[in-house]
Write a protein that holds these residues in place. Structure first.
Motif, PDB file in Angstrom:
ATOM      1  N   PHE A  40       0.557 -11.373  -1.032  1.00  0.00           N
ATOM      2  CA  PHE A  40      -0.379 -10.265  -1.176  1.00  0.00           C
ATOM      3  C   PHE A  40       0.198  -9.274  -2.178  1.00  0.00           C
ATOM      4  O   PHE A  40       1.410  -9.182  -2.358  1.00  0.00           O
ATOM      5  CB  PHE A  40      -0.620  -9.570   0.161  1.00  0.00           C
ATOM      6  CG  PHE A  40      -1.524 -10.337   1.083  1.00  0.00           C
ATOM      7  CD1 PHE A  40      -2.877 -10.032   1.168  1.00  0.00           C
ATOM      8  CD2 PHE A  40      -1.023 -11.376   1.851  1.00  0.00           C
ATOM      9  CE1 PHE A  40      -3.712 -10.743   2.008  1.00  0.00           C
ATOM     10  CE2 PHE A  40      -1.853 -12.096   2.699  1.00  0.00           C
ATOM     11  CZ  PHE A  40      -3.207 -11.786   2.776  1.00  0.00           C
ATOM     12  N   GLY A  41      -0.676  -8.526  -2.840  1.00  0.00           N
ATOM     13  CA  GLY A  41      -0.219  -7.563  -3.825  1.00  0.00           C
ATOM     14  C   GLY A  41      -1.256  -6.475  -4.033  1.00  0.00           C
ATOM     15  O   GLY A  41      -2.260  -6.400  -3.313  1.00  0.00           O
ATOM     16  N   PRO A  42      -1.038  -5.606  -5.039  1.00  0.00           N
ATOM     17  CA  PRO A  42      -1.986  -4.522  -5.306  1.00  0.00           C
ATOM     18  C   PRO A  42      -3.376  -5.076  -5.618  1.00  0.00           C
ATOM     19  O   PRO A  42      -3.523  -6.188  -6.133  1.00  0.00           O
ATOM     20  CB  PRO A  42      -1.375  -3.825  -6.536  1.00  0.00           C
ATOM     21  CG  PRO A  42       0.078  -4.190  -6.492  1.00  0.00           C
ATOM     22  CD  PRO A  42       0.131  -5.571  -5.926  1.00  0.00           C
ATOM     23  N   ASP A  43      -4.385  -4.292  -5.292  1.00  0.00           N
ATOM     24  CA  ASP A  43      -5.759  -4.708  -5.550  1.00  0.00           C
ATOM     25  C   ASP A  43      -5.991  -4.875  -7.049  1.00  0.00           C
ATOM     26  O   ASP A  43      -5.640  -4.005  -7.848  1.00  0.00           O
ATOM     27  CB  ASP A  43      -6.724  -3.659  -4.987  1.00  0.00           C
ATOM     28  CG  ASP A  43      -8.173  -4.058  -5.153  1.00  0.00           C
ATOM     29  OD1 ASP A  43      -8.631  -4.938  -4.406  1.00  0.00           O
ATOM     30  OD2 ASP A  43      -8.832  -3.502  -6.055  1.00  0.00           O
ATOM     31  N   HIS A  50      -7.832  -2.168  -8.694  1.00  0.00           N
ATOM     32  CA  HIS A  50      -7.205  -0.846  -8.553  1.00  0.00           C
ATOM     33  C   HIS A  50      -8.012   0.053  -7.618  1.00  0.00           C
ATOM     34  O   HIS A  50      -8.131   1.265  -7.821  1.00  0.00           O
ATOM     35  CB  HIS A  50      -7.039  -0.173  -9.917  1.00  0.00           C
ATOM     36  CG  HIS A  50      -6.305  -1.012 -10.909  1.00  0.00           C
ATOM     37  ND1 HIS A  50      -4.941  -1.242 -10.823  1.00  0.00           N
ATOM     38  CD2 HIS A  50      -6.741  -1.718 -11.992  1.00  0.00           C
ATOM     39  CE1 HIS A  50      -4.568  -2.024 -11.827  1.00  0.00           C
ATOM     40  NE2 HIS A  50      -5.636  -2.333 -12.536  1.00  0.00           N
ATOM     41  N   SER A  51      -8.561  -0.557  -6.571  1.00  0.00           N
ATOM     42  CA  SER A  51      -9.355   0.208  -5.611  1.00  0.00           C
ATOM     43  C   SER A  51      -8.463   1.113  -4.769  1.00  0.00           C
ATOM     44  O   SER A  51      -7.274   0.840  -4.575  1.00  0.00           O
ATOM     45  CB  SER A  51     -10.126  -0.751  -4.695  1.00  0.00           C
ATOM     46  OG  SER A  51     -10.981  -1.587  -5.453  1.00  0.00           O
ATOM     47  N   THR A  52      -9.040   2.173  -4.255  1.00  0.00           N
ATOM     48  CA  THR A  52      -8.337   3.103  -3.378  1.00  0.00           C
ATOM     49  C   THR A  52      -8.920   2.981  -1.976  1.00  0.00           C
ATOM     50  O   THR A  52     -10.141   3.074  -1.792  1.00  0.00           O
ATOM     51  CB  THR A  52      -8.493   4.551  -3.875  1.00  0.00           C
ATOM     52  OG1 THR A  52      -7.920   4.653  -5.179  1.00  0.00           O
ATOM     53  CG2 THR A  52      -7.789   5.516  -2.926  1.00  0.00           C
ATOM     54  N   PHE A  53      -8.053   2.785  -0.991  1.00  0.00           N
ATOM     55  CA  PHE A  53      -8.527   2.687   0.391  1.00  0.00           C
ATOM     56  C   PHE A  53      -8.946   4.061   0.878  1.00  0.00           C
ATOM     57  O   PHE A  53      -8.227   5.045   0.720  1.00  0.00           O
ATOM     58  CB  PHE A  53      -7.423   2.141   1.295  1.00  0.00           C
ATOM     59  CG  PHE A  53      -7.778   2.166   2.755  1.00  0.00           C
ATOM     60  CD1 PHE A  53      -8.680   1.247   3.268  1.00  0.00           C
ATOM     61  CD2 PHE A  53      -7.242   3.122   3.604  1.00  0.00           C
ATOM     62  CE1 PHE A  53      -9.030   1.268   4.612  1.00  0.00           C
ATOM     63  CE2 PHE A  53      -7.586   3.154   4.944  1.00  0.00           C
ATOM     64  CZ  PHE A  53      -8.485   2.223   5.449  1.00  0.00           C
ATOM     65  N   MET A  54     -10.131   4.124   1.471  1.00  0.00           N
ATOM     66  CA  MET A  54     -10.638   5.375   2.013  1.00  0.00           C
ATOM     67  C   MET A  54     -11.227   5.103   3.391  1.00  0.00           C
ATOM     68  O   MET A  54     -11.708   4.004   3.674  1.00  0.00           O
ATOM     69  CB  MET A  54     -11.701   5.984   1.090  1.00  0.00           C
ATOM     70  CG  MET A  54     -11.202   6.225  -0.333  1.00  0.00           C
ATOM     71  SD  MET A  54     -12.434   7.014  -1.409  1.00  0.00           S
ATOM     72  CE  MET A  54     -12.397   8.687  -0.760  1.00  0.00           C
ATOM     73  N   GLN A  55     -11.182   6.118   4.240  1.00  0.00           N
ATOM     74  CA  GLN A  55     -11.694   5.994   5.600  1.00  0.00           C
ATOM     75  C   GLN A  55     -12.717   7.077   5.863  1.00  0.00           C
ATOM     76  O   GLN A  55     -12.513   8.248   5.516  1.00  0.00           O
ATOM     77  CB  GLN A  55     -10.545   6.102   6.610  1.00  0.00           C
ATOM     78  CG  GLN A  55     -10.995   6.027   8.066  1.00  0.00           C
ATOM     79  CD  GLN A  55      -9.819   6.113   9.026  1.00  0.00           C
ATOM     80  OE1 GLN A  55      -8.705   5.758   8.682  1.00  0.00           O
ATOM     81  NE2 GLN A  55     -10.085   6.597  10.219  1.00  0.00           N
ATOM     82  N   TYR A  56     -13.820   6.690   6.478  1.00  0.00           N
ATOM     83  CA  TYR A  56     -14.850   7.657   6.848  1.00  0.00           C
ATOM     84  C   TYR A  56     -14.335   8.518   7.983  1.00  0.00           C
ATOM     85  O   TYR A  56     -13.907   8.014   9.023  1.00  0.00           O
ATOM     86  CB  TYR A  56     -16.114   6.917   7.269  1.00  0.00           C
ATOM     87  CG  TYR A  56     -17.200   7.815   7.819  1.00  0.00           C
ATOM     88  CD1 TYR A  56     -17.746   8.846   7.053  1.00  0.00           C
ATOM     89  CD2 TYR A  56     -17.685   7.614   9.104  1.00  0.00           C
ATOM     90  CE1 TYR A  56     -18.743   9.657   7.563  1.00  0.00           C
ATOM     91  CE2 TYR A  56     -18.690   8.425   9.622  1.00  0.00           C
ATOM     92  CZ  TYR A  56     -19.212   9.446   8.847  1.00  0.00           C
ATOM     93  OH  TYR A  56     -20.193  10.251   9.358  1.00  0.00           O
TER      94      TYR A  56
END
Length: 206
Positions: free
Chosen positions: A180-183, A186-192
């Motif tokens: 596994f590695g970086p997206d 280059h997406s950023t994980f976000m949470q509602y």
């Protein structure tokens, strides 16, 4: 006779100079430099993709202990049933779990679940891995790696090749080693964030 003697000499020479390769224990991972994974003392386990065989009560207790908050069995059951793929590892030797054995035992079967992982997909493109977890006394023995290998293989067999996960920082190195590695986007994980949203169960515990 001369050819036979020459052949015998060549064979003996090859045997004398050959490098003995230690056979891989089932479940161990071969690294790129042909060394075996550091945790190759994996106990004999049974692996199952069956949702029906999952001991939801034992899994809920394990997750609750790791997350430091209760994990409702009914919601966990729905999560498992709603998953596209599940993989569970079982042992017949409940003594491997020590004092935890009674807490996670399943009276329906002589097998005791010692590891679990699941993934959800959109059925075509994207897959997300959740709840990769191994019982504390059996961690760092290759079980988490094997769970991942089997899970990703099942996803690839379903033609789902864009597979991701969310991991705590201290486990990032493990997942890098598991390919596994970086997206790539280059997406950023976000949470509602909402008062009605509970603590997510996407954490990974190895």
């Amino acid at each position: 006779p001369v050819h036979a003697t020459l052949l015998r000499v060549i064979l003996l020479t090859c045997l004398a100079t050959s490098v003995r390769i230690r056979p891989l224990i089932p479940g161990c991972i071969a690294l790129r430099d042909n060394r075996t994974h550091a945790a190759c003392d994996m106990p004999r386990l049974f692996w199952s993709p069956s949702k029906a065989s999952v001991n939801v009560g034992g899994l809920a207790k394990l997750l609750s202990n790791e997350y430091n908050h209760p994990v409702p069995e009914d919601r966990l059951q729905r999560a498992i049933q709603g998953s596209s793929v599940v993989i569970a590892a079982y042992t017949r030797n409940a003594a491997l779990l020590g004092e935890e054995a009674d807490a996670v035992a399943d009276k329906r079967t002589p097998l005791t679940m010692v590891g679990f992982a699941r993934a959800s997909t959109d059925g075509a493109f994207l897959g997300t891995i959740h709840n990769v977890i191994v019982y504390p006394g059996l961690r760092r023995r290759g079980i988490g790696t094997e769970l991942l290998r089997r899970l990703t293989h099942q996803l690839e067999m379903s033609d789902v090749t864009d597979v991701g996960l969310v991991t705590p920082p201290h486990l990032a190195k493990f997942f890098f080693q598991a390919e596994f590695g970086p997206d790539r986007m280059h997406s950023t994980f976000m949470q509602y964030n909402s008062d009605t949203v509970g603590t997510p169960l996407g954490s990974i515990v190895l």
